[in-house]
Write a protein that holds these residues in place. Structure first.
Motif, PDB file in Angstrom:
ATOM      1  N   GLU A  27      32.974  -7.301  11.943  1.00 17.04           N
ATOM      2  CA  GLU A  27      33.954  -6.780  10.991  1.00 17.04           C
ATOM      3  C   GLU A  27      33.872  -7.573   9.691  1.00 17.04           C
ATOM      4  N   PRO A  28      34.105  -6.965   8.538  1.00 18.31           N
ATOM      5  CA  PRO A  28      34.442  -5.546   8.336  1.00 18.31           C
ATOM      6  C   PRO A  28      33.236  -4.638   8.588  1.00 18.31           C
ATOM      7  N   LYS A  30      32.152  -1.980   7.236  1.00 20.22           N
ATOM      8  CA  LYS A  30      31.350  -1.556   6.092  1.00 20.22           C
ATOM      9  C   LYS A  30      30.220  -2.551   5.801  1.00 20.22           C
ATOM     10  N   LEU A  31      30.538  -3.824   5.893  1.00 15.71           N
ATOM     11  CA  LEU A  31      29.528  -4.869   5.655  1.00 15.71           C
ATOM     12  C   LEU A  31      28.415  -4.774   6.691  1.00 15.71           C
ATOM     13  N   TYR A  32      28.799  -4.620   7.966  1.00 12.00           N
ATOM     14  CA  TYR A  32      27.793  -4.579   9.022  1.00 12.00           C
ATOM     15  C   TYR A  32      27.016  -3.263   9.011  1.00 12.00           C
ATOM     16  N   MET A 106      28.000  -5.014  -2.365  1.00  8.20           N
ATOM     17  CA  MET A 106      27.957  -4.985  -0.903  1.00  8.20           C
ATOM     18  C   MET A 106      26.529  -5.193  -0.397  1.00  8.20           C
ATOM     19  N   LEU A 109      25.704  -8.879  -0.330  1.00  8.10           N
ATOM     20  CA  LEU A 109      26.334  -9.474   0.858  1.00  8.10           C
ATOM     21  C   LEU A 109      25.630  -9.058   2.147  1.00  8.10           C
ATOM     22  N   VAL A 113      24.140 -11.495   4.946  1.00 11.88           N
ATOM     23  CA  VAL A 113      24.478 -11.454   6.373  1.00 11.88           C
ATOM     24  C   VAL A 113      23.204 -11.356   7.222  1.00 11.88           C
TER      25      VAL A 113
ATOM     26  N   LEU B 152      35.667  -8.525   2.677  1.00 10.94           N
ATOM     27  CA  LEU B 152      37.078  -8.130   2.770  1.00 10.94           C
ATOM     28  C   LEU B 152      37.760  -8.249   1.411  1.00 10.94           C
ATOM     29  N   MET B 154      36.553  -8.033  -1.494  1.00 10.50           N
ATOM     30  CA  MET B 154      36.075  -6.954  -2.348  1.00 10.50           C
ATOM     31  C   MET B 154      36.720  -5.621  -1.938  1.00 10.50           C
TER      32      MET B 154
END
Lengths: 329, 329
Positions: A27-28, A30-32, A106, A109, A113, B152, B154
Motif C-alpha cells: 500500500e498505497p 497506486k504506487l505498487y 508517481m 517513486l 520502489v 500517500l 502526493m
C-alpha cells in the motif's frame, strides 16, 4: 532462440515472475500498481535466467538462485522506468510507459520502489550472511555503474566526437554491469565467491554484445518483432557504435546529412529511413555485427574455462551468448 | 538547539561529511557533481547524529557507527532530490535544487546514485556479516516505506477528506521510517540486534514529531531561519495536520476560502498569509503543537527504558527530542 534455451526460460520465467508479483504487493495500491506495470507486461527475463544458469552450472539448486534472480530483474525494471522518464519514451514492451500511465512523479517513486525491492528480494537469499553481504555489494556496484552508464549515454547525445572506446566504456557500464552482476550473483548463489570476478567479466562481455545488437535492432529490426519503436536511437541522438562508425566513414556531405537528422525529434519516418540506409551503406552495420560477434567469442572462452558441475547448463549459457549476438528481438 | 547537542553535531558533522564527500567521487564528473550538490550545501545531519548517539548510548564507538550514519544521510538526500523533482520545488537549503541546476534527467540519476551510495556506505560497516545483513534489511525497509509515504503525501493532495489518522500513518512512513531506521542502525552498530525494534519505535516517534513541527514551520516559520520557502505546503495542497484540523474547525465560509487557496499555484503572498491566519485562528496550530509535544513525550519514555552504557549520550538524545519539537529551523 535455441529450443533448449527457450524451454529453460519458459520454465523459470513463471517462478521468477511469481516471486516478483509477491514482493510488489503493498500500500498505497497506486504506487505498487505503477511499480508492477512494467514487469507485468513482459520482458525476456534474460538476467534472471543468467543468474540461474550460472548458479546451476556451478552446482547450486534452482531455489538457491531464485531470490538473486528476481533481484536483478527488479533492478533492471527500475532502470527502465527511470530511463523512460529521462528519454521521454512513451512505449516499452509494446505498451505505454509508467510515466505515461501514472504521471512522472508517481513513475519516479515506482522506480525507487522497484530499486528498494531489488534489495528486499536479494536479502531473502538463503546463503550464509557473508555471502549475502557479497551479493549486496555486487548489486550495489551494478546500480552505481548502471547510473554512470546512463549519464554517459545522455551526455554523449550532445557530442559528435564520441570514440568507439568511449562507446564501449559507456555500454560496459549501462548494460554490461547488470549482466556482469547477474553472472556474479550466480556464482555467489553457488557459494563460490572465488569465481565471482570471472563470472562478472563473462557477464560484462555478454552485456556489451547484447547492447550492440540492441542498437542494431533499433536500426534494422522489425518493430513488430522487437516491440520497440524503430529509429528511436536516431531521434534521441544516441551515439551508438553504428553512428560512431558511420561518422568516421561517410563523405563530408553524407556526414552532414546524418548529423542534421540525429537528435532531431521532428525528423520524418522517411528521413529516418534514409539516414538508416546511409549508416548501413557506410559499412557501420557490418562492423557492429562483427564487433558483437568478437565480444561474444571472448565470452565463450570464459565459459569454457569454468569448473562445470552441470554441463547442460553450460550449454544453455553458450546458447544465451549466441542469442545475444544473433537475436531478432 | 541545546548547546551540548550543538557541540556534538558540530563535532560529528565534519566526519560524516568527509565520508560522504569521499564516497561521492566518481565519473562522469557531472553525475557526481549533481549527486554531491545537495549534501554539500548544508543540512542539519540529524539522522547521522541520531545513529551515532544511539550507538554511543549503547556502548559502541564512534567509528563503529560512522558508515551507517553516512548511509542514512545519503538515503535522506536521495529522497529529497527526487521529492524536489516531484514537487517541482526550485529551492532547498537556500539554494537551487538539483533538477534546476542539472535538468530533470540528470537529477533523477543523481538521486539514484545517492541511493546506491547509501548501500555502498552501509556495506563499509565493520560489524559481523550477520549484523551487516540486518543493517541492510533495515535500510531497505526504510527506503520502501519512505516511498510509500511520499506516494500517500502526493495522493492526499487530491483529497479533502484525509483524516488525522491517515496523516499520522503517512508521516510515520514519509519521515518516521528513516528516523526509525537511523535509531535502529545505532542499535545494530552497537551489535545489539535485540534492541533494534525498540529503537526503531523511538525513531519513528521522533520522526513524526519532527515532521509535525516541519509542517508548522512551513506555516509560521521565518524563511530566513528555516531556509525553506514559506507556505510551500499550502501552495502544493499538502494535507498537513494543520490543514486537516482547520478543515474540521472552520465555518463553512472560511473552509471554502481555505479550499480555494490550497493547492493553488497562483495564490498571491497576501492570499497565502490570509489562509495561514485562518488556520492559526481555528486552533489547528495549537492542536498540532500539542500533538508534537505528546509524541515527543512518548519518545522520551522509550529513552528512559534503555540499558544505557554512556548516560551523556542519552542526554543528547533527549535534547534531540526536545529540538525536534521546539526548533525554529
Amino acid at each position: 532462440m535455441a529450443n533448449k534455451l527457450k524451454e529453460f526460460i519458459a520454465e523459470v520465467k513463471p517462478k521468477v515472475d511469481a516471486f516478483i508479483a509477491e514482493i510488489l504487493k503493498g500500500e498505497p495500491k497506486k504506487l505498487y500498481d505503477a511499480a508492477y506495470h512494467l514487469p507485468s507486461v513482459g520482458g525476456k527475463r534474460l538476467r534472471p535466467a543468467l543468474v540461474i544458469m550460472v548458479a546451476r552450472t556451478l552446482g547450486a539448486t534452482f531455489e538457491e538462485a531464485l531470490a538473486p534472480a528476481a533481484s536483478v530483474e527488479l533492478l533492471h525494471n527500475f532502470t527502465l522506468v527511470h530511463d523512460d522518464i529521462m528519454d521521454k519514451d512513451e512505449k516499452r514492451r509494446g505498451v505505454p510507459t509508467v510515466h505515461v500511465l501514472y504521471g512522472e512523479p508517481m513513475a519516479i517513486l515506482a522506480g525507487d520502489v522497484l530499486y528498494a525491492k531489488a534489495y528486499e528480494a536479494l536479502l531473502k537469499a538463503p546463503q550464509r550472511p557473508d555471502i549475502v553481504v557479497e551479493m549486496t555489494r555486487m548489486l550495489t556496484w551494478a546500480a552505481v555503474t548502471v547510473a554512470e552508464g546512463q549519464a554517459l549515454d545522455m551526455m554523449f547525445e550532445d557530442r559528435w566526437d564520441v570514440s568507439e572506446e568511449e562507446y564501449i566504456e559507456m555500454v560496459k557500464k549501462k548494460t554490461g554491469a547488470l549482466f556482469g552482476a547477474s553472472a556474479a550473483l550466480g556464482a555467489l548463489s553457488a557459494s563460490k565467491p572465488e569465481l565471482k570476478d570471472l563470472l562478472k567479466e563473462f557477464g560484462i562481455l555478454l552485456g556489451i554484445a547484447f547492447q550492440i545488437k540492441d542498437d542494431i535492432l533499433s536500426l534494422v529490426g522489425d518493430e513488430k518483432v522487437t516491440g520497440k519503436k524503430k529509429y528511436n536511437d536516431l531521434k534521441e541522438g544516441k551515439k551508438t557504435l553504428l553512428v560512431i562508425k558511420a561518422l568516421e566513414r561517410l563523405s563530408e556531405e553524407e556526414k552532414k546529412k546524418l548529423m542534421s537528422i540525429l537528435g532531431n525529434q521532428n525528423a520524418t519516418d522517411e528521413e529516418l529511413a534514409e539516414t538508416a540506409n546511409l549508416i548501413i551503406k557506410s559499412g557501420a552495420l557490418d562492423y557492429a555485427l562483427k564487433k558483437a560477434d568478437e565480444i561474444g567469442k571472448r565470452a565463450l572462452e570464459i565459459l569454457n574455462s569454468l569448473p562445470t558441475k552441470n554441463p547442460e547448463y553450460l550449454e544453455l549459457l553458450k546458447e544465451l551468448v549466441d542469442f545475444a549476438v544473433k537475436r531478432e528481438y
